[in-house]
Design an enzyme around this catalytic site. Structure first.
Site, mmCIF file in Angstrom:
data_model
loop_
_atom_site.group_PDB
_atom_site.id
_atom_site.type_symbol
_atom_site.label_atom_id
_atom_site.label_comp_id
_atom_site.label_asym_id
_atom_site.label_seq_id
_atom_site.Cartn_x
_atom_site.Cartn_y
_atom_site.Cartn_z
ATOM 1 N N ASN A 18 0.856 -1.192 0.000
ATOM 2 C CA ASN A 18 0.000 0.000 0.000
ATOM 3 C C ASN A 18 0.889 1.238 0.000
ATOM 4 O O ASN A 18 1.951 1.227 0.626
ATOM 5 C CB ASN A 18 -0.905 -0.001 1.245
ATOM 6 C CG ASN A 18 -2.088 0.927 1.099
ATOM 7 O OD1 ASN A 18 -2.892 0.779 0.177
ATOM 8 N ND2 ASN A 18 -2.211 1.909 1.969
ATOM 9 N N GLU A 50 -22.948 14.221 -0.439
ATOM 10 C CA GLU A 50 -22.418 14.111 0.935
ATOM 11 C C GLU A 50 -21.422 15.224 1.232
ATOM 12 O O GLU A 50 -21.404 15.786 2.327
ATOM 13 C CB GLU A 50 -21.775 12.730 1.149
ATOM 14 C CG GLU A 50 -22.822 11.612 1.205
ATOM 15 C CD GLU A 50 -22.275 10.301 1.754
ATOM 16 O OE1 GLU A 50 -21.108 9.992 1.502
ATOM 17 O OE2 GLU A 50 -23.041 9.587 2.431
#
Ligand code: FAD
Ligand code: NAD
Length: 397
Positions: free
Chosen positions: A38, A170
């Site tokens: 990652n 949102e």
């Protein structure tokens, strides 16, 4: 020489972290070497990013160290950038080395899709990562400081959000909650601030329940959000946006939430894709590469009516679980499990104490839907980090 199979997972987002955790649980000692790659040493809650972007919650509540989620005696965590996937050689090129694999899980998540709209990539900001939302948050606050230094710069108080899908709605809701605080802090008259939400489709939240869409828009209009529905952004410049109607909105802040695509590394690897997403089989395997599993925003799967499932955290998590089972099955020479999506519903937050939800065959609005959103968030924290993570990062108030 070791004959232990090597499993490499690319990406520690929703799909990747669930795969890693399930592999850790299912694999026996020395049955496989698992490496999780990652680019950051933390996992972030993409579903929460709109809040730190607007400044209504902290970055800290939006991420957790990956080493707190996995057992590093069982999984090698490599913090690096994936640069290339070499399918023929079964290798992954990282910024600082190369990994070879027997089984590869691609869970690199999506990227903003700009549809080639001029100027968007250069001038608009996107809600994609901790770093991108840090930038948005700082930028918004800076506009208030700039305006106070020179009150002729009214464009500093104009905010455009491109796209009224779930991300746009949102974010705009959080922004509308944050603006009054900023106005107070910077002594700015709130009536001078404009928040525009521009949507190309004939409705906000296309495809969502019309009654809930209407409710959501009413809530946001009350918070002074100005909607431009059925109007596409056709260009973004350093001064704002140009709409298909010919109207120009001067704004120093443009946040693009107009859609996502799969990761470009997947196309570069040679997979056939539709907007960067690979059509995978029922076992989550990539075409012509049985040892490669693709999950989350990079995968394309269809429902019974032949419509593609939207890229969501919900599906990525469920795929992560089945992906781990199938990788283990491949190693043990056992039968694979078919992935069947179990739709738990959709909840969209509308800022403080407000949300809309469609779940368990019912519609929910307002406070009750907002509580549902908290339950969904806390369920996720519980799944990946147990009660400890719920208590640390959960939002109870
Ligand atoms: P991600 O979670 O994006 O994870 C990808 C990981 O790969 C990241 O950790 C990234 O850093 C890493 N990575 C990427 N490129 C590289 C590289 N080259 N090298 C190394 N590492 C790399 N879905 C819902 O179901 N419910 C919601 O409420 C919801 N809310 C959302 C709100 C917002 C603002 C946004 C933007 C999305 C929301 N989504 C929601 C969608 C959801 O977040 C995604 O579908 C989900 O994150 C996809 O999971 P993933 O595992 O495919 O990728
Ligand atoms: P999206 O593709 O769902 O929405 C993008 C919106 O932008 C669309 O409504 C589209 O019509 C509009 N648009 C595209 N081009 C435009 C233009 N030129 N001008 C104006 N508007 C334009 O993207 P998203 O909202 O980022 O969502 C991505 C995925 O994440 C989806 O699968 C969504 O369901 C999921 N998500 C879910 C939640 C939730 O469940 N609460 C929240 C955020 C995102």
């Amino acid at each position: 020489m070791s004959t232990i199979p090597k499993i490499v997972i690319l990406g520690a987002g929703y799909g990747g972290i669930l795969t890693a955790q399930r592999l850790q649980k299912e694999l026996n000692y020395n049955e496989a070497d698992v490496t999780l790659v990652n680019r950051h040493d933390y996992h972030y809650f993409t579903t929460h990013l709109h809040m730190p972007a607007a400044g209504t919650d902290s970055i800290d509540n939006t991420r957790v160290s990956i080493s707190k989620l996995i057992d590093e005696f069982k999984i090698d965590l490599v913090k690096s950038n994936v640069q290339e996937i070499r399918l023929a050689e079964k290798k992954v090129v990282l910024q600082d080395g190369t990994l070879s694999y027997d089984y590869l899980v691609i869970a690199l998540g999506g990227e903003p899709e700009t549809f080639g709209i001029p100027g968007l990539a250069e001038h608009a900001m996107t809600i994609r990562s901790i770093n991108s939302v840090r930038f948005i948050r700082q930028h918004i606050e800076y506009q208030f400081a700039l305006y106070k230094a020179d009150e002729s710069r009214t464009e500093c108080l104009n905010f455009v959000v491109g796209g009224a899908g779930f991300s746009g709605i949102e974010f705009v809701a959080e922004l509308a909650d944050r603006i009054p605080e900023l106005c107070k802090e910077y002594d700015v008259d709130p009536n001078l601030v404009n928040i525009y939400n521009v949507e190309a489709a004939p409705t906000a939240l296309p495809g969502f329940d019309p009654e809930l869409v209407e409710y959501a828009m009413d809530v946001l209009k009350k918070k002074k959000v100005q909607f431009k529905i059925g109007v596409a952004i056709k260009e973004c410049t350093a001064d704002g946006v140009l709409l298909a109607t010919g109207e120009e909105i001067k704004a120093a802040t443009v946040v693009w939430t107009g859609g996502i695509r799969g990761n470009r590394l997947i196309e570069a690897a040679g997979f056939e894709t539709a907007r960067g997403r690979v059509k995978i089989n029922d076992f989550l395997q990539a075409p012509e590469h049985d040892n490669v599993f693709i999950i989350g925003d990079n995968s394309l799967m269809f429902n019974e009516e032949g419509r593609p499932y939207p890229p969501t955290a919900q599906i990525a998590m469920q795929q992560g679980v089945v992906c781990a089972q199938n990788v283990v099955a491949a190693i043990r020479g056992k039968e694979f499990k078919k992935f069947v999506f179990s739709n738990k519903g959709t909840v969209a937050s509308l800022g403080k104490g407000e949300a809309v939800a469609s779940a368990f065959g019912k519609k929910y609005k307002g406070w009750i839907a907002a509580q549902l959103k908290k339950v969904v968030d806390m369920r996720y924290l519980f799944i990946i980090g147990g009660i400890g993570l719920v208590l640390k990062k959960g939002r109870f108030l």
